[in-house]
Design an enzyme around this catalytic site. Structure first.
Site: not given
Ligand code: 6PG
Length: 470
Positions: A10-11, A14, A104, A130, A132, A184, A187-188, A191-192
């Protein structure tokens, strides 16, 4: 020739960044992408790092290029694409080979995929990554889940590519199965909430105090040198400072106020409800994103009811008060998030080491901030305690909750929406009230459903005298 230490599928943005990071840290890596042209253009653009990258055109070639026992990272969109990729890869693998899902993923999916190992599937790790694009390239924060020995096998690579906080790698094992993806998700969720609270304060500066985007950028820049220092405050300053190349106007003023989301914050809220864990600040932030998307309805609402006054009387609220309000909101939000993780640790029987989670979030990830280092110390000095009751944060809350109240009260009067900060304040007030109003709830439940109640005096009579009902 099987000389790659690790493989990556998966290129996309990310995946490509992560592959370059791995190669840069000295690990030979084999890569494959569904669209072969992407693999070739990635390889062509890899510069000096290309010498440690093996591009492959088929999954068979990919597998053949990696030293056994193999480890292959998946960087494909979360959901069915992960299952499809696992299904395509599995027949080509040998016993002991491992798939690492670095997307994710919903942690329930990771639980299911990890359970397939016991049924003869490949070894499986789910890692939350995490930071980005920039983080993937130069050092993300990594939250690992799966069997400990599998984590240990690839930990040297994951630690090497991760962000470092004062030399300490931000890559940590969280527990079995979906534990890494669960952390994670929280975490998100946080983040929100962090983002929403900053947006609410931005609203007070813009609509309450009439400040320009440029002046607001200065406020955030200043805050970023104090106790609120964080990546999100930093980028909020950058966003507010930027000019639109087309018009020269502040970019921020031209961005449509309709926020997108991929759903990870929503997962946190759903899971919190399952755990009966109050994460009201995150809930408010997710709801605020949903409301932001209803732009047409909001326009009708404003036409129907008229806009709220919003502006604050000069001097009614200071920038310093807002800063303190944001500090209080942030502490309360993290107290809720960490308490939720603790509830999950009990419910799922996972280790979920709270201080280590605070440590792994100190660098590389989106919510990295100065405060997380102090949170790590507080959580390790006071295990099992709500963060708001750990002395260092009790002191900070004592110093700032007044500012949070003043801010939310003024905002309510003027119609400046502050759902996340208000939720934090309500949580604070509930958590400091020994005698709540839930006696009324219990009375009501007993009245209509004979559910019974405990008494304050300990007497052995657990039903009310409701008009002869019982
Ligand atoms: C990170 C981010 C990253 C991304 C999410 C959330 O930690 O690097 O959380 O995973 O920003 O996709 O995005 P949404 O706002 O679209 O849900």
């Amino acid at each position: 020739m099987s000389n790659a230490e690790i493989g990556l599928i998966g290129l996309g943005t990310m995946g490509a960044m992560l592959a370059l990071n791995i190669a840069e840290k000295g690990f030979p890596i084999a890569v494959w992408n569904r669209t072969t042209a992407t693999t070739h253009s990635f390889f062509a653009g890899a510069g000096e790092l290309a010498q440690r990258i093996t591009p492959t055109d088929t999954l068979t070639d990919l597998v053949a290029a990696i030293k056994p026992p193999r480890a292959i990272i998946l960087m494909v969109p979360a959901g069915p694409a992960v299952d499809e990729q696992i299904a395509a890869l599995t027949p080509l693998l040998s016993p002991g080979d491992m798939i690492i899902d670095a997307g994710n993923a919903n942690f329930h999916d990771t639980d299911r995929r990890a359970a397939d190992t016991a049924k003869g599937g490949p070894r499986f790790l789910g890692i939350g990554v995490s930071g980005g694009e920039e983080g993937a390239r130069h050092g993300p924060s990594i939250m690992g889940g799966g069997q400990r020995e599998d984590w240990d096998r690839v930990a040297p690579i994951l630690r090497a590519i991760s962000a470092k906080y004062e030399g300490e790698p931000c890559a940590t094992y969280m527990g079995p199965a979906g534990a890494g993806h669960f952390v994670k998700a929280v975490h998100n969720g946080i983040e929100y909430a962090d983002m929403q609270m900053i947006a609410e304060v931005y609203g007070a500066l813009r609509d309450g105090m009439g400040m320009s985007a440029t002046a607001i950028a200065e406020v955030f820049r200043r805050w970023n040198t104090g106790p609120l220092q964080s990546y999100l405050i930093e980028i909020s300053g950058e966003v507010a400072a930027a000019a639109d190349p087309l018009t020269g106007k502040p970019m921020l003023d031209l961005i449509l106020d309709r926020a997108g989301q991929k759903g990870t914050g929503r997962w946190t809220v759903i899971e919190a409800q399952q755990l009966a864990a109050p994460v009201t600040v995150i809930e408010a932030a997710v709801a605020a994103r949903n409301l932001s998307a209803r732009l047409a309805e909001r326009q009708i609402g404003e036409a129907t009811f008229g806009p709220a006054p919003q502006h604050l009387a000069p001097g009614a609220l200071t920038v310093d008060t807002l800063q303190q309000a944001l500090m209080a909101g942030k502490i309360l939000c993290y107290a809720q998030g960490f308490a939720m993780i603790q509830d999950a640790a009990k419910a799922f029987d996972w280790p979920l080491p709270l201080p280590d989670i605070a440590r792994v979030w100190r660098e590389g990830c989106i919510i990295r901030s100065a405060m997380l280092n102090d949170m790590a110390s507080a959580l390790s000095a006071h295990p099992g305690q709500n963060l708001m009751l750990a002395p260092a944060f009790t002191e900070r809350l004592k110093a700032t909750h007044g500012a949070l109240r003043e801010t939310v009260a003024l905002a309510a009067r003027q119609g400046l929406p502050m759902p996340a900060l208000s939720a934090g304040l309500a949580y604070f007030d509930i958590m400091r009230t020994a005698r709540s109003t839930a006696n009324m709830i219990q009375g009501q439940r007993d009245f209509f459903g004979a559910h019974g109640f405990d008494r304050t005096d300990g007497a052995d009579h657990h039903h009310g005298p409701w008009g002869g009902h019982f």
